[in-house]
Design an enzyme around this catalytic site. Structure first.
Site, PDB file in Angstrom:
ATOM      1  N   CYS A  48       0.826  -1.211   0.000  1.00 51.60           N
ATOM      2  CA  CYS A  48       0.000   0.000   0.000  1.00 51.60           C
ATOM      3  C   CYS A  48       0.858   1.259   0.000  1.00 51.60           C
ATOM      4  O   CYS A  48       1.682   1.449   0.903  1.00 51.60           O
ATOM      5  CB  CYS A  48      -0.910  -0.021   1.223  1.00 51.60           C
ATOM      6  N   TYR A 185      -5.155   5.807  -9.253  1.00 50.03           N
ATOM      7  CA  TYR A 185      -6.328   5.008  -8.879  1.00 50.03           C
ATOM      8  C   TYR A 185      -7.555   5.438  -9.671  1.00 50.03           C
ATOM      9  O   TYR A 185      -8.356   4.601 -10.104  1.00 50.03           O
ATOM     10  CB  TYR A 185      -6.601   5.129  -7.379  1.00 50.03           C
TER      11      TYR A 185
END
Length: 313
Positions: A48, A185
């Protein structure tokens, strides 16, 4: 819909919209959460980029002996991020506090009716058995100053959000977050052509701007390492191995089309252990290609790029 499914954070128009973090307390001398050695635990994923920021800051400030860390498996599934007790994976560990199977168990321990996302990083307070903060941009500022009285003088002096540069850092962080950190994203999780193009074009315009900023410079702001570099690094180091192909961010690559950004990236990775030692390309590639089945339904993890990050020379 699983609460762990990040790709569901978009509306019917096909645009990805990230939810806000829920736990937003700070560690302060006179507050509920005081700076103490061994009191706090950090839960992260190497994969992440948001959690990666906190790992870098923990090393930069020399907090390894003050704050313990647990790393989850990169296999983000229906139950969210699993610990090694639920999914053994090289480099992943168990939860030493509660033997949780998944990160979601921690959230539900704090709030049984919690309906948000079970995200990392999680900064946990062992004393009150609760989550202090799960917003990475705030955790790195906690790490920057909150423990200064407990660390050596040379580490105390390191300030990655200095007063005289804060306005410039905040301004750069703002557009980098929207167009780059979150832009990859918004591109990758777009579910319409219009939404994809509305994200990927500003992403590369921002990269062009960053290329101009970094030309002839080692750091983004003030000729010194700041949190702006850390926040950008965790996206850029993932760009060629993941975002370029998996998220369709292929108008260019860092190594072939952005020489100044690439040089900046390589300098941080190869010259500063806080960056290199916290970057795990196996976890990064495995997570994205395995976890996002709506993008990669067969969960095939590519072997390339042949070199995850280029050498300095």
């Amino acid at each position: 819909m699983s609460q762990s499914d990040i790709t569901k954070w978009h509306s019917d128009d096909g645009h990805f919209r990230r939810q806000q973090s829920t736990f937003r307390d700070f560690i302060t001398k006179d507050g509920e959460f005081a700076p103490e050695k061994g009191r706090y635990h950090l839960y992260v994923s190497y994969a992440c980029p948001w959690a990666h920021r906190t790992l870098i800051f923990r090393e930069l400030k020399g907090l390894q002996d003050l704050i313990d860390v647990s790393v989850v498996s990169p296999h983000l599934g229906q139950d969210g991020w699993p610990f090694a007790s639920a999914d053994e994976y090289p480099g992943a560990g168990t939860d030493p506090l509660y033997d949780s199977k998944h990160v979601k168990d921690l959230y539900l321990r704090v709030s049984p009716n919690y309906t948000g996302r079970f995200t990392v990083p999680v900064l946990w307070d062992k004393k009150t058995q609760t989550i202090v903060n799960n917003e990475s941009s705030e955790i790195i500022r906690i790490f920057n100053t909150a423990f200064n009285d407990l660390i050596p003088a040379d580490k105390q002096k390191l300030d990655y959000y200095p007063e005289d540069l804060r306005k410039e850092i905040d301004e750069l962080n703002s557009w980098v977050y929207d167009a780059v950190n979150n832009g990859v994203y918004k591109s990758g999780f777009a579910s319409t052509q219009e939404a994809y193009e509305a994200a990927v074009k500003p992403l590369f315009e921002a990269l062009d701007k960053l290329e101009s900023i970094l030309t002839g410079k080692e750091y983004l702001i003030g000729n010194r390492l700041t949190e702006a570099d850390v926040r950008l690094y965790t996206t850029i180091v993932r760009f060629d191995p993941v975002y370029h192909g998996h998220f369709k961010c292929n108008l260019g690559s860092i190594r072939h089309d952005y020489p100044a950004i690439n040089k900046w990236l390589k300098n941080l990775y190869w010259k500063n252990a806080a960056f290199k030692d916290t970057t795990n390309f196996d976890h990064i590639k495995t997570h994205y290609y395995w976890s996002h089945t709506q993008i990669n339904p067969k969960r095939i993890v590519p072997l390339g790029p042949k070199i995850d990050i280029e050498p300095l020379n």
